[in-house]
Each structure stands twice: as C-alpha cells, then as structure tokens.
Scaffold this active site. Structure first.
Site, short mmCIF file in Angstrom:
data_model
loop_
_atom_site.label_atom_id
_atom_site.label_comp_id
_atom_site.label_asym_id
_atom_site.label_seq_id
_atom_site.Cartn_x
_atom_site.Cartn_y
_atom_site.Cartn_z
N ARG A 149 93.91 118.90 108.16
CA ARG A 149 93.52 117.48 108.10
C ARG A 149 92.00 117.36 108.10
O ARG A 149 91.44 116.51 107.38
CB ARG A 149 94.11 116.74 109.31
CG ARG A 149 93.63 115.30 109.42
CD ARG A 149 94.41 114.56 110.48
NE ARG A 149 93.93 113.23 110.71
CZ ARG A 149 94.45 112.40 111.62
NH1 ARG A 149 95.47 112.81 112.36
NH2 ARG A 149 93.98 111.19 111.79
N ASN B 229 103.93 112.66 107.36
CA ASN B 229 103.13 111.96 106.34
C ASN B 229 102.80 112.84 105.15
O ASN B 229 102.81 114.05 105.26
CB ASN B 229 101.81 111.50 106.99
CG ASN B 229 101.96 110.15 107.64
OD1 ASN B 229 102.61 109.27 107.10
ND2 ASN B 229 101.33 109.98 108.80
N HIS C 193 102.20 102.44 104.33
CA HIS C 193 100.76 102.19 104.52
C HIS C 193 100.19 101.29 103.41
O HIS C 193 98.98 101.30 103.17
CB HIS C 193 99.95 103.50 104.62
CG HIS C 193 100.28 104.31 105.83
ND1 HIS C 193 99.65 105.49 106.14
CD2 HIS C 193 101.18 104.11 106.83
CE1 HIS C 193 100.15 105.98 107.28
NE2 HIS C 193 101.09 105.16 107.71
N TYR D 148 96.25 99.27 106.79
CA TYR D 148 95.74 100.24 105.81
C TYR D 148 95.21 99.59 104.53
O TYR D 148 94.49 100.23 103.76
CB TYR D 148 96.83 101.26 105.46
CG TYR D 148 96.99 102.36 106.49
CD1 TYR D 148 96.21 103.51 106.43
CD2 TYR D 148 97.90 102.25 107.52
CE1 TYR D 148 96.34 104.52 107.35
CE2 TYR D 148 98.04 103.26 108.47
CZ TYR D 148 97.26 104.39 108.37
OH TYR D 148 97.40 105.39 109.30
P1 NAD Z 1 100.56 118.50 114.67
O1 NAD Z 1 99.32 118.99 114.05
O2 NAD Z 1 100.66 118.52 116.14
O3 NAD Z 1 101.79 119.30 114.05
C1 NAD Z 1 103.07 119.17 114.59
C2 NAD Z 1 103.75 120.51 114.57
O4 NAD Z 1 104.16 120.86 113.26
C3 NAD Z 1 102.84 121.67 115.04
O5 NAD Z 1 103.31 122.19 116.26
C4 NAD Z 1 102.93 122.65 113.89
O6 NAD Z 1 102.95 124.00 114.30
C5 NAD Z 1 104.21 122.25 113.20
N1 NAD Z 1 104.39 122.77 111.85
C6 NAD Z 1 103.46 122.98 110.90
N2 NAD Z 1 104.04 123.46 109.79
C7 NAD Z 1 105.37 123.56 110.05
C8 NAD Z 1 106.50 123.98 109.30
N3 NAD Z 1 106.37 124.44 108.06
N4 NAD Z 1 107.71 123.94 109.89
C9 NAD Z 1 107.85 123.51 111.16
N5 NAD Z 1 106.83 123.09 111.91
C10 NAD Z 1 105.60 123.11 111.36
O7 NAD Z 1 100.84 117.05 114.09
P2 NAD Z 1 100.95 115.61 114.76
O8 NAD Z 1 99.59 115.06 114.89
O9 NAD Z 1 101.81 115.66 115.94
O10 NAD Z 1 101.68 114.83 113.60
C11 NAD Z 1 102.90 115.30 113.09
C12 NAD Z 1 103.23 114.65 111.79
O11 NAD Z 1 103.62 113.32 112.00
C13 NAD Z 1 102.08 114.60 110.79
O12 NAD Z 1 102.56 114.84 109.49
C14 NAD Z 1 101.59 113.18 110.92
O13 NAD Z 1 100.94 112.73 109.77
C15 NAD Z 1 102.88 112.46 111.15
N6 NAD Z 1 102.75 111.14 111.77
C16 NAD Z 1 103.41 110.14 111.13
C17 NAD Z 1 103.35 108.86 111.60
C18 NAD Z 1 104.06 107.80 110.84
O14 NAD Z 1 103.75 106.64 111.00
N7 NAD Z 1 105.02 108.15 109.99
C19 NAD Z 1 102.63 108.59 112.79
C20 NAD Z 1 101.99 109.65 113.44
C21 NAD Z 1 102.07 110.94 112.92
C1 G6P Z 2 99.25 105.49 112.22
C2 G6P Z 2 100.11 105.80 111.04
C3 G6P Z 2 100.50 107.22 110.99
C4 G6P Z 2 99.32 108.12 111.17
C5 G6P Z 2 98.67 107.82 112.47
C6 G6P Z 2 97.41 108.64 112.66
O1 G6P Z 2 100.01 105.19 113.28
O2 G6P Z 2 101.25 105.03 110.97
O3 G6P Z 2 101.18 107.44 109.81
O4 G6P Z 2 99.72 109.46 111.13
O5 G6P Z 2 98.33 106.50 112.58
O6 G6P Z 2 97.10 108.69 114.00
P1 G6P Z 2 96.11 109.79 114.55
O7 G6P Z 2 96.05 109.53 116.01
O8 G6P Z 2 96.70 111.11 114.19
O9 G6P Z 2 94.82 109.55 113.84
MN MN Z 3 102.47 105.69 109.29
#
Ligand code: NAD
Ligand code: G6P
Ligand code: MN
Length: 437
Positions: free
Chosen positions: A93, A147, A199, A257
C-alpha cells in the site's frame, strides 16, 4: 450449525468481526470459525487469533476457533468465506501511495493508480481462492471485504463465476449515522436508498412518513454555514467540504470518496503536502496497527479496544455480520452491498457489479431498482465503471495495453508520459505480486 472461514485472519480488524459475530450469536448457529493467513501474516494471526479466542471464551460461547496457514484445510465444507486480506501487506500500500505522489498524482489505497494496482494484485488471488472453493465448499457464500471491494466482487462473479459473492464496505454506515444525527431522527426511523459503485455512490433519504429528507440534508450538511457537519467520520479521508451549489444541483448526497473527483485539485494538493511534509496514510496505519497488536498481546484483553476506531474500516463487523445473519435467516433486511446490477442502475450494464441498497435473503442480494441517474452523475459513473471493467480485464489477462487504458480512463490520471512512467514504476515495484504481467 455453520462454519465461517476468514481469509486474512491476521488482520487487525479481526476483533471487529468477532465482536459482530458475538453480538449476533442468537442469529448465527456457529460451530467453527477458521482464521487463515499466509506465512507473512502468521505472527499477527497468532496474536489476534488468541485475542479472538479470549473474546469468545468471555462470551461463554462454545465456538471452535482454528488458526491455519493451509487455506485448503480451512475451506473444507465452509458455509461462509469472508475475505479481509491485503496482498503484499501495508508495504505494498505504501508503494501504491508514494509512487504516484512522487510523480504528482494521487496516491490512495482504492483510488487512482494505487487502487488500480491493488486490484491487479488482489484479483488473481481471489480467483485462486474461488478455484479452491469450487472443490472444497461449492455451496459457500463469499463475503468480500478485500479492496477494491467493488472490482474484486465483479471479478469473482464475472470471471470466477462465483454467483454467491457479495461485496461489503463500511462507508454507507458512516453516511447513515451522519444523516441520523444531522436530522435528529433515529436510524431505524429513516429509509435509505444508495446507488453507484463501491466508494463512488450517492444516496437519498426518507423518513417514516414517507417524506424525502435528501434536500434538507444537503442544506444541513453542505450549505456554507453548516459545513462542520460535513464530516461523515471516515478517518482516512481528508474532509474538505463539497461545493454546496454542486451538491444541490445533483439533488443526491455524495459519498466521502467523491471528494477525490469533485475536489480533485485540493485533495491532490493536500495529499502531496502530507506526503512531502509528513507521512502517507499507510505509514499512519502501520503505527496504528503496531499499537493495536501491542494491545492484543495483553492476555487480559478480551474485548475490541477503542483504538481500532482509528482505522477507516471501523463498523465493518456491522456490515459483515448483518449480511451473514440476513442470508442465514432469510431476513430480507435492506443493506448496501456490492452485487450484480441486474438493471437496478439503468445507466450501467446488467452484468456489472454496483453498490446498491438490496434486500438480503437466503438466495443473496436483490438490488432495489434505482432507475436512471441525472446526466451529471451518469457521465461520471459510466466512465468509472468502464475504467473498473478495464482494470479487471487487465488483472486477468496481464495485458499492458489494457492496463494503460485503465490508467487513461481513470479521471485522476492525466494521460501521457507521467501515466506511463507511474504505470511502469508500479509494475516494477509490485512485480513479485503480479505474475500475469
Ligand atoms: P493487513 O495488511 O493487516 O492484511 C490482512 C492480512 O492479510 C495479513 O495478515 C496478511 O498476511 C494477509 N494476507 C496477505 N495476502 C494473503 C493471501 N494471499 N492469503 C491470505 N491472507 C493474506 O490488512 P488490513 O488493513 O487489515 O485490511 C485488510 C483488507 O480489508 C484490505 O484489503 C483492506 O483494503 C480491506 N478493507 C476493506 C474495507 C471495506 O470497506 N471494504 C475497510 C477496511 C479494510
Ligand atoms: C474506509 C473504506 C475502506 C478502506 C478504509 C481505509 O473505511 O471503506 O474500504 O479500506 O477506509 O482505512 P485505513 O485505516 O486502512 O486507512
Ligand atoms: Mn470501503
């Protein structure tokens, strides 16, 4: 009894999910909960997995918790597979943010070049997961939080042919809470209709009596003397107020967004300033994550700590757990999800994925019909959808021309030498995670 598998179990968001499941224990007959991660996330998963076990024990539930680095073992006979993984973790990221910013373009997790590259890295992995699911749990629901959730969901449905996929985001929750507090009406007494892309959606609001309150909300949130209310509580987005006349002209409430598009120049200027003088969001999040894992190590901590609200994804559990409970109980609850359009948005293809209010039943999401958007929104959303479709096509094929087209269509990327330079630099920086290119 159901088996839930969470891929990316080492995420610091896991306590959100566990809290949400515990709160809905009456609706969710859980037998097994599996957290899955990869070697790089093994240590994190150990820590947050122990925390999950403590939370479940404190709630006096008999759910079996398993931590595994073997995805196939975990997926066997799953009923619900949720994903919250980040390919390349926060270092990837950081590159998505820094490389565009160093070239004068927006560097952001899900928008602009960074969002495109997050899709390039993630889509091959989600398609692999689906191949395992086809063998091991052919009836399971795939609940995608990873995401860019809209594009990942579209890839899963269109290319993975996994019809039972639903994508989730917490942003609609922020807008629901905001509308409720601005109007002074409880959330349960308001009726919301969202439509657009992940978004990139707009919404309208009605009250119990059937009166539309959208225009009043536009006045109360965006008129120049009210703009302190324009913060919808998203920790990761710099809250520059939208232009009141512009929002009024559309007659729809934008999502947080949209600032990157409606306020492209000041948002970019702010992002560049943060990058040059301070740090980008990935660096902020790295520190928050480190603090969270220090807290999770405390063997006495058995509830979700307040610190987790510093992450942009707070309230994720409300979305994920409500969705699972609604499918499981055939509730018909209205939720905002990423799902196949099927004509709900008349301006977009039937088979593309949109983020809309949908009734959630045991057979999935039935989107509410929205109809046509006004031209000012239609033009932007059609461009954005074509961009997303091209991103997915490039992610699947590894075609350089398709990748350059995605960059060219994206409204945050001016076409020309800089676009090519940023594309090439990102392709190189992420080469280990881009086997197709
Ligand atoms: P993070 O960096 O903590 O990653 C989460 C875990 O995924 C890590 O422990 C990592 O080892 C694991 N991982 C990486 N590649 C993998 C694979 N191939 N198979 C299995 N596990 C794997 O991430 P985070 O900050 O906790 O965010 C997790 C995800 O959720 C991100 O993609 C983020 O964008 C998404 N997210 C989405 C929303 C939403 O609104 N939809 C909100 C917040 C976060
Ligand atoms: C929002 C969005 C997520 C995004 C997150 C990022 O809640 O809905 O899709 O991943 O913000 O938050 P962060 O704390 O990782 O910047
Ligand atoms: Mn989102």
């Amino acid at each position: 009894k159901i088996k839930i598998v969470t891929i990316g179990g080492g995420s610091s968001y896991t306590p959100e999910l566990i809290e949400g499941l515990i709160l809905r224990q009456a609706q969710l007959p859980i037998a097994e909960l599996w957290l899955v991660d990869i070697e790089d996330g093994a240590e994190k998963m150990e820590i947050v997995g122990s925390m999950a076990e403590r939370m479940i024990a404190a709630a006096k539930l008999d759910w079996q918790v398993h931590l595994s680095l073997d995805r196939k073992e975990a997926l066997k006979d799953a009923d619900y597979v949720t994903t919250q993984f980040r390919v390349g973790l926060l270092d990837a990221r950081l590159k998505d943010e820094v490389i565009p910013l160093a070239n004068g373009l927006l560097g952001q997790e899900t928008n602009g070049p960074g969002g495109i590259f997050k899709a390039f890295r993630t889509i091959p992995v989600i398609l692999d997961i689906i191949e395992d699911m086809r063998q091991l749990c052919p009836h399971a629901w795939l609940v995608d939080f990873t995401n860019p959730a809209g594009m990942v969901t579209e890839a899963a449905i269109k290319y993975g042919k996994w019809e039972k996929t639903v994508g989730l985001c917490n942003v609609p929750f922020g807008h629901i809470t905001q509308a409720s507090s601005v109007l002074g009406v409880e959330e349960k007494d308001l009726y919301f209709k969202f439509a657009g892309l992940n978004h990139f959606h707009w919404h309208r609001v009605w009250d119990q009596q059937g009166n539309e309150r959208t225009a009043e909300l536009i006045d109360k949130i965006y008129s120049p003397d009210q703009q302190e209310k324009s913060d919808e509580g998203l920790k990761n987005i710099h809250q520059i107020p939208f232009n009141y006349d512009q929002v009024k002209h559309l007659g729809l409430l934008p999502c947080g967004y949209h600032r990157y598009y409606y306020l492209q120049e000041p948002m970019l200027a702010h992002a560049i300033e943060e990058f040059e003088q301070y740090e980008t969001r990935a660096e902020v999040v790295k520190k928050t994550e480190a603090r969270l894992f220090e807290l999770y190590k405390d063997v006495n901590l058995n509830y979700k700590p307040e610190e987790l609200s510093q992450r942009g994804g707070a309230h994720y559990s409300d979305a994920a757990c409500d969705l699972i409970a609604s499918i499981q109980n055939n509730s018909g609850k209205l939720m905002v999800v990423s799902t196949r359009n099927n004509g709900a948005l008349a301006d977009l293809p039937f088979d593309c994925v949109v983020e809309v209010t949908a009734a959630i039943t045991s057979h999935g999401a039935e989107p509410l019909r929205w109809g046509a958007l006004p031209p000012a929104a239609r033009g932007m959303i059609q461009l954005m959808k074509a961009m997303e479709e091209t991103v997915i096509e490039a992610a699947v094929s590894g075609d350089y021309g398709a990748a350059l087209h995605a960059f060219t269509i994206n409204p945050l990327i001016p076409a020309g030498d800089t676009a090519i330079k940023v594309l090439d630099q990102l392709l190189y920086a992420h080469k280990d995670y881009l086997p197709k290119f």
